[in-house]
Structures are given as C-alpha cells and as structure tokens.
Scaffold this motif. Structure first.
Motif, PDB file in Angstrom:
ATOM      1  N   GLN A  74       0.717  -1.293   0.071  1.00  0.00           N
ATOM      2  CA  GLN A  74      -0.316   0.092  -0.173  1.00  0.00           C
ATOM      3  C   GLN A  74       0.811   1.039   0.256  1.00  0.00           C
ATOM      4  OE1 GLN A  74      -3.348   0.046   2.563  1.00  0.00           O
ATOM      5  NE2 GLN A  74      -3.747   1.982   3.179  1.00  0.00           N
ATOM      6  N   VAL A  75       0.506   2.076  -1.324  1.00  0.00           N
ATOM      7  CA  VAL A  75       1.195   2.941  -1.274  1.00  0.00           C
ATOM      8  C   VAL A  75       1.054   4.793   0.327  1.00  0.00           C
ATOM      9  CG1 VAL A  75       2.006   5.322  -2.507  1.00  0.00           C
ATOM     10  CG2 VAL A  75       1.789   3.237  -3.626  1.00  0.00           C
ATOM     11  N   ALA A  76       1.463   4.512   0.820  1.00  0.00           N
ATOM     12  CA  ALA A  76       0.893   5.461   2.485  1.00  0.00           C
ATOM     13  C   ALA A  76       2.100   6.104   2.753  1.00  0.00           C
ATOM     14  CB  ALA A  76       0.116   4.216   3.258  1.00  0.00           C
ATOM     15  N   GLU A  77       1.715   7.312   3.921  1.00  0.00           N
ATOM     16  CA  GLU A  77       2.571   7.619   5.144  1.00  0.00           C
ATOM     17  C   GLU A  77       2.725   7.698   5.836  1.00  0.00           C
ATOM     18  OE1 GLU A  77       4.502  12.233   6.056  1.00  0.00           O
ATOM     19  OE2 GLU A  77       3.415  11.816   3.945  1.00  0.00           O
ATOM     20  N   VAL A  78       2.786   7.159   7.098  1.00  0.00           N
ATOM     21  CA  VAL A  78       2.701   7.017   8.229  1.00  0.00           C
ATOM     22  C   VAL A  78       3.071   7.830   9.520  1.00  0.00           C
ATOM     23  CG1 VAL A  78       3.386   5.232  10.756  1.00  0.00           C
ATOM     24  CG2 VAL A  78       3.064   4.000   8.220  1.00  0.00           C
ATOM     25  N   SER A  79       1.646   8.252  10.115  1.00  0.00           N
ATOM     26  CA  SER A  79       1.502   9.678  10.892  1.00  0.00           C
ATOM     27  C   SER A  79       2.832   9.072  12.561  1.00  0.00           C
ATOM     28  CB  SER A  79       0.578   9.615  11.222  1.00  0.00           C
ATOM     29  OG  SER A  79       0.080  10.813  10.279  1.00  0.00           O
ATOM     30  N   ARG A  80       1.949   7.947  12.430  1.00  0.00           N
ATOM     31  CA  ARG A  80       2.905   7.588  14.138  1.00  0.00           C
ATOM     32  C   ARG A  80       2.159   6.097  14.331  1.00  0.00           C
ATOM     33  NH1 ARG A  80      -2.538   9.888  15.245  1.00  0.00           N
ATOM     34  NH2 ARG A  80      -3.664   8.824  16.883  1.00  0.00           N
ATOM     35  N   VAL A  81       3.198   5.062  15.446  1.00  0.00           N
ATOM     36  CA  VAL A  81       2.679   4.153  15.691  1.00  0.00           C
ATOM     37  C   VAL A  81       2.213   3.857  17.404  1.00  0.00           C
ATOM     38  CG1 VAL A  81       4.145   1.707  15.723  1.00  0.00           C
ATOM     39  CG2 VAL A  81       3.975   3.115  13.312  1.00  0.00           C
ATOM     40  N   GLU A  82       1.737   3.016  17.324  1.00  0.00           N
ATOM     41  CA  GLU A  82       1.602   2.855  19.067  1.00  0.00           C
ATOM     42  C   GLU A  82       1.725   1.790  19.571  1.00  0.00           C
ATOM     43  OE1 GLU A  82      -2.265   5.106  19.364  1.00  0.00           O
ATOM     44  OE2 GLU A  82      -1.390   7.285  19.366  1.00  0.00           O
ATOM     45  N   ARG A  83       1.839   1.403  20.553  1.00  0.00           N
ATOM     46  CA  ARG A  83       1.627   0.013  20.780  1.00  0.00           C
ATOM     47  C   ARG A  83       0.591  -0.309  21.761  1.00  0.00           C
ATOM     48  NH1 ARG A  83       5.342  -4.411  22.171  1.00  0.00           N
ATOM     49  NH2 ARG A  83       7.229  -3.341  22.087  1.00  0.00           N
ATOM     50  N   GLU A  84      -0.465  -0.851  21.068  1.00  0.00           N
ATOM     51  CA  GLU A  84      -1.693  -1.038  21.798  1.00  0.00           C
ATOM     52  C   GLU A  84      -1.883  -2.289  22.829  1.00  0.00           C
ATOM     53  OE1 GLU A  84      -5.348  -0.800  19.050  1.00  0.00           O
ATOM     54  OE2 GLU A  84      -3.666  -1.903  17.797  1.00  0.00           O
ATOM     55  N   ALA A  85      -1.111  -2.896  23.072  1.00  0.00           N
ATOM     56  CA  ALA A  85      -0.933  -4.192  23.840  1.00  0.00           C
ATOM     57  C   ALA A  85       0.788  -5.008  23.712  1.00  0.00           C
ATOM     58  CB  ALA A  85      -1.780  -5.120  23.471  1.00  0.00           C
ATOM     59  N   PRO A  86       0.636  -5.439  24.565  1.00  0.00           N
ATOM     60  CA  PRO A  86       2.051  -6.538  24.466  1.00  0.00           C
ATOM     61  C   PRO A  86       2.855  -7.006  23.070  1.00  0.00           C
ATOM     62  CG  PRO A  86       1.054  -6.918  26.223  1.00  0.00           C
ATOM     63  CD  PRO A  86       0.314  -6.468  26.280  1.00  0.00           C
ATOM     64  N   GLU A  87       1.660  -7.266  22.106  1.00  0.00           N
ATOM     65  CA  GLU A  87       1.586  -8.244  21.321  1.00  0.00           C
ATOM     66  C   GLU A  87       1.021  -7.546  20.224  1.00  0.00           C
ATOM     67  OE1 GLU A  87       3.189 -11.485  20.700  1.00  0.00           O
ATOM     68  OE2 GLU A  87       4.109 -10.986  22.517  1.00  0.00           O
ATOM     69  N   ALA A  88       0.848  -5.968  20.014  1.00  0.00           N
ATOM     70  CA  ALA A  88       0.092  -5.477  18.916  1.00  0.00           C
ATOM     71  C   ALA A  88       0.482  -4.225  19.266  1.00  0.00           C
ATOM     72  CB  ALA A  88      -1.111  -5.338  20.002  1.00  0.00           C
ATOM     73  N   PHE A  89       0.429  -3.225  17.915  1.00  0.00           N
ATOM     74  CA  PHE A  89       1.023  -2.711  17.497  1.00  0.00           C
ATOM     75  C   PHE A  89      -0.450  -1.494  16.099  1.00  0.00           C
ATOM     76  CE2 PHE A  89       4.789  -4.312  18.000  1.00  0.00           C
ATOM     77  CZ  PHE A  89       5.326  -3.310  18.769  1.00  0.00           C
ATOM     78  N   ALA A  90      -0.750  -0.064  16.839  1.00  0.00           N
ATOM     79  CA  ALA A  90      -1.309   0.224  15.807  1.00  0.00           C
ATOM     80  C   ALA A  90      -0.658   1.088  14.548  1.00  0.00           C
ATOM     81  CB  ALA A  90      -2.302   0.927  16.758  1.00  0.00           C
ATOM     82  N   VAL A  91      -0.642   1.324  13.583  1.00  0.00           N
ATOM     83  CA  VAL A  91      -0.356   1.561  12.928  1.00  0.00           C
ATOM     84  C   VAL A  91      -1.131   3.209  11.928  1.00  0.00           C
ATOM     85  CG1 VAL A  91       1.640   2.191  10.550  1.00  0.00           C
ATOM     86  CG2 VAL A  91       1.689   0.297  12.437  1.00  0.00           C
ATOM     87  N   VAL A  92      -0.746   4.715  12.462  1.00  0.00           N
ATOM     88  CA  VAL A  92      -2.158   5.365  11.945  1.00  0.00           C
ATOM     89  C   VAL A  92      -1.518   6.171  11.012  1.00  0.00           C
ATOM     90  CG1 VAL A  92      -2.636   7.268  12.783  1.00  0.00           C
ATOM     91  CG2 VAL A  92      -2.320   5.747  14.543  1.00  0.00           C
ATOM     92  N   GLY A 261       9.626  -6.629  20.256  1.00  0.00           N
ATOM     93  CA  GLY A 261       8.772  -6.874  18.931  1.00  0.00           C
ATOM     94  C   GLY A 261       8.778  -5.121  17.677  1.00  0.00           C
ATOM     95  N   VAL A 262       9.627  -4.706  17.861  1.00  0.00           N
ATOM     96  CA  VAL A 262      10.148  -3.703  16.636  1.00  0.00           C
ATOM     97  C   VAL A 262      11.345  -4.440  16.163  1.00  0.00           C
ATOM     98  CG1 VAL A 262      10.526  -1.615  16.002  1.00  0.00           C
ATOM     99  CG2 VAL A 262       8.453  -2.469  17.871  1.00  0.00           C
ATOM    100  N   TYR A 263      11.171  -4.595  15.029  1.00  0.00           N
ATOM    101  CA  TYR A 263      12.844  -5.374  13.820  1.00  0.00           C
ATOM    102  C   TYR A 263      13.056  -3.563  13.262  1.00  0.00           C
ATOM    103  CZ  TYR A 263      11.351  -9.004  16.050  1.00  0.00           C
ATOM    104  OH  TYR A 263      11.520 -10.634  16.589  1.00  0.00           O
ATOM    105  N   ALA A 264      14.696  -3.855  12.523  1.00  0.00           N
ATOM    106  CA  ALA A 264      14.579  -2.384  11.695  1.00  0.00           C
ATOM    107  C   ALA A 264      15.553  -2.695  10.675  1.00  0.00           C
ATOM    108  CB  ALA A 264      15.119  -1.197  12.809  1.00  0.00           C
ATOM    109  N   ALA A 265      15.257  -3.448   9.573  1.00  0.00           N
ATOM    110  CA  ALA A 265      16.774  -3.052   8.666  1.00  0.00           C
ATOM    111  C   ALA A 265      17.191  -2.642   7.958  1.00  0.00           C
ATOM    112  CB  ALA A 265      15.881  -4.794   8.008  1.00  0.00           C
TER     113      ALA A 265
END
Length: 315
Positions: A74-92, A261-265
């Motif tokens: 998906q072509v999209a720009e991410v504004s922010r990321v929030e951790r919703e739970a230990p096993e879940a992220f919300a990408v806005v 839960g967060v990786y980078a490459a």
C-alpha cells in the motif's frame, strides 16, 4: 491484525515481505515510493541486478510479491505508531486509516543532507557521489575529486587512486595534515587544493568543474562528497528505539531493536560492532530477509508456547 507490518518498501522492506509471504505470514507493506537511491541511475554490486535502475528493482520486487496472497502493498505515509498491547501495534496513516500488526519492521531508510555547495543538488547520484563501491567504477579513468579533509576523506581519496590517476583532494580550507596522511596522499599521487569549495559548474546533472573561494576552478567530471545522515522517518524515535549518535537505529545481528516486537533493517540501522551504516542495496535486502525470518520464528514461539531461541539476543 497482520502478523507483521513493514514500514518502507525499498530493498530491505520488499525482501522482508518476500520472506514473510513465503512463510504464509499476513504482511502489510507501507511505502511512500520515495527511496534514498531514487536520484541514482543504476544500482551496483547487487548480484544479478548490477546496472539495474532503482525503480526497476522496486517494480520487479512488487510484481513478485503479487504471487503471495498474504502480502499487501500500500502506498501510504505513516504518521505514528502506538503499542496497543504487548503483542499489538497500531499504525496510524496520514489519511487517518489505522492498521494493526503483531510485529513491526522499520525499513524507512536514511536521508542525505548535502553539503552547502552551490549547485550540488542536481548532481547528486549522477556525478556527485558518496560511495566508491556504488559509483566508483563508473568514473574510472576520469578526473575526479574528493571534498573534505578529515581522515576518512583522505582515506577515500587514496582508495580512489586505484580507479584513476587524476584525483584531487579538495581540502575545503584545511591547509595542514598529519604526516601519515600527507605521506599516504603523496604515495597515492593525490593532489591537494586547500581553498574553500563554494560551488560547482555543471551541464544539467553532469559536473564540469569545482569552484573555490579563491583561485582557478578545477575541471572535474566526478566528485565524492560527505553527506549528513538522518532518519527518513521519526517512527523509531517515537517508539523509543535506541539510536546511535550518527542517527542509525541500534539493532543486533538479527535486526532486533531495543524495543520488543520492533525490528529494523536496511541502511537506517546498524549493529554496535559496525562503525557506520552500510549503504549497499544487496546488504539492505539481506538484512530484511534476516529480520523477517526472526519475526516468523518469534511469532511461532508465541503461537505454540515454544522457547524462543532469539529471545536473549536483543540489543
């Protein structure tokens, strides 16, 4: 809820998505289609793809991912990321859309801040470069210059003497060098111009000459400059990932950041044992594959209550 959300669709992100797709992991790739190497005409040192334009590599990568139904681009720009739970992220996203993922892979890359040399912008990636492995071969036998006076600039000038016998170190105001550096430059046959560099003369993207504060201009067809590096996205900082003074995100050998839960490459990240980000497409692609494999194994351990062999490897 996606198994993984990959932010960034360059070599690292697309390579990671390919690995995740082949393991049937539901994966979302979010990309702004504005890669660091977009100004370059071709990619080099990428086995089987040497000389391929960056846009073509992205096109092929996206086309091949189309064979894997669990992957969505998906072509999209991410504004922010929030951790919703230990096993879940919300990408806005910038348009307000929210996507949810169990793991997050950052592959947003670095951005180059060019030095304050008038006219340098149109030359970037065409006749003004930063990496001898990416573009050195193409200027073999040509009159070239290296701008700067720090030990790494001297080392680069000496290195490039293997590519051409007409090389000048533009010291940009520095007039004295320690004896070992002077000796190395002399041995390599590198000339020195000490005046401050102010501008370039060019025909479109092709460098013709370097201009100085005083003295005659220097006719050159290629130049190597040092850029300032910064993260293309603030997401890593927002999440609290450990970041080195050179702005690279700290990861271990498996692409794990300091945040669970967060990786980078890709070139946005490096290990503590590596002195600088490695800016090579093939290395970025390989790091994406490694991180994706670890993400899959991480999720497998959670799903089946198995020990995670990589749990204690995080930086």
């Amino acid at each position: 809820m996606f198994d993984a959300i990959v932010i960034g669709g360059g070599p690292a992100g697309l390579s990671a998505a390919l690995c995740l797709g082949r393991t049937h992991r539901s994966t979302l790739v979010l990309d702004t289609e504005d890669g660091r190497n977009a100004p370059a005409q071709n990619v080099h040192n990428f086995f089987t793809q040497d000389g391929t334009p960056p846009t073509e590599i992205r096109r092929i990568g996206a086309e091949q991912l189309g064979h894997y139904p669990s992957v969505r681009l998906q072509v999209a720009e991410v504004s922010r990321v929030e951790r919703e739970a230990p096993e879940a992220f919300a990408v806005v996203l910038a348009d307000g859309q929210v996507e949810h993922g169990r793991r997050l892979l950052l592959a947003t890359g670095l951005a180059d801040d060019l030095p304050a040399i008038e006219g340098i912008g149109p030359l970037w990636g065409r006749s003004a470069f930063h990496c001898p492995y990416c573009h050195g071969y193409e200027v073999s036998g040509s009159p070239i210059a290296v701008v700067g006076s720090t030990p790494d600039r001297v080392r680069l000038a000496v290195h490039l003497s293997r590519f051409t016998d007409d090389i000048v170190l533009c010291a940009d105001g520095e007039t004295e060098f320690p004896e070992p550096l002077t000796a190395a430059l002399g041995k390599a046959g590198v000339e020195i111009r000490t005046e401050r560099v102010t501008a370039v003369r060019a025909d479109g993207p092709q460098l013709r000459a370097i201009q100085f504060e005083t003295g005659p201009e220097l006719e050159r067809s290629g130049m190597f400059i040092k850029t300032g590096l910064r993260q293309r996205s603030p997401i890593a900082a927002q999440l609290g990932c450990a970041i080195f003074p050179d702005n690279a995100v700290e990861v271990n050998e498996f692409g794990q950041t300091s945040v669970p839960g967060v990786y980078a490459a890709g070139d946005m990240a490096r290990r503590s044992t590596v002195p600088m980000p490695v800016s090579a497409v093939v290395v970025a692609a390989a790091s994406g594959t490694v991180a994706a494999g670890i993400i899959d194994q991480d999720l497998l351990s959670v799903e089946y209550g198995l020990p995670n062999p990589f749990a204690n490897a995080r930086s």
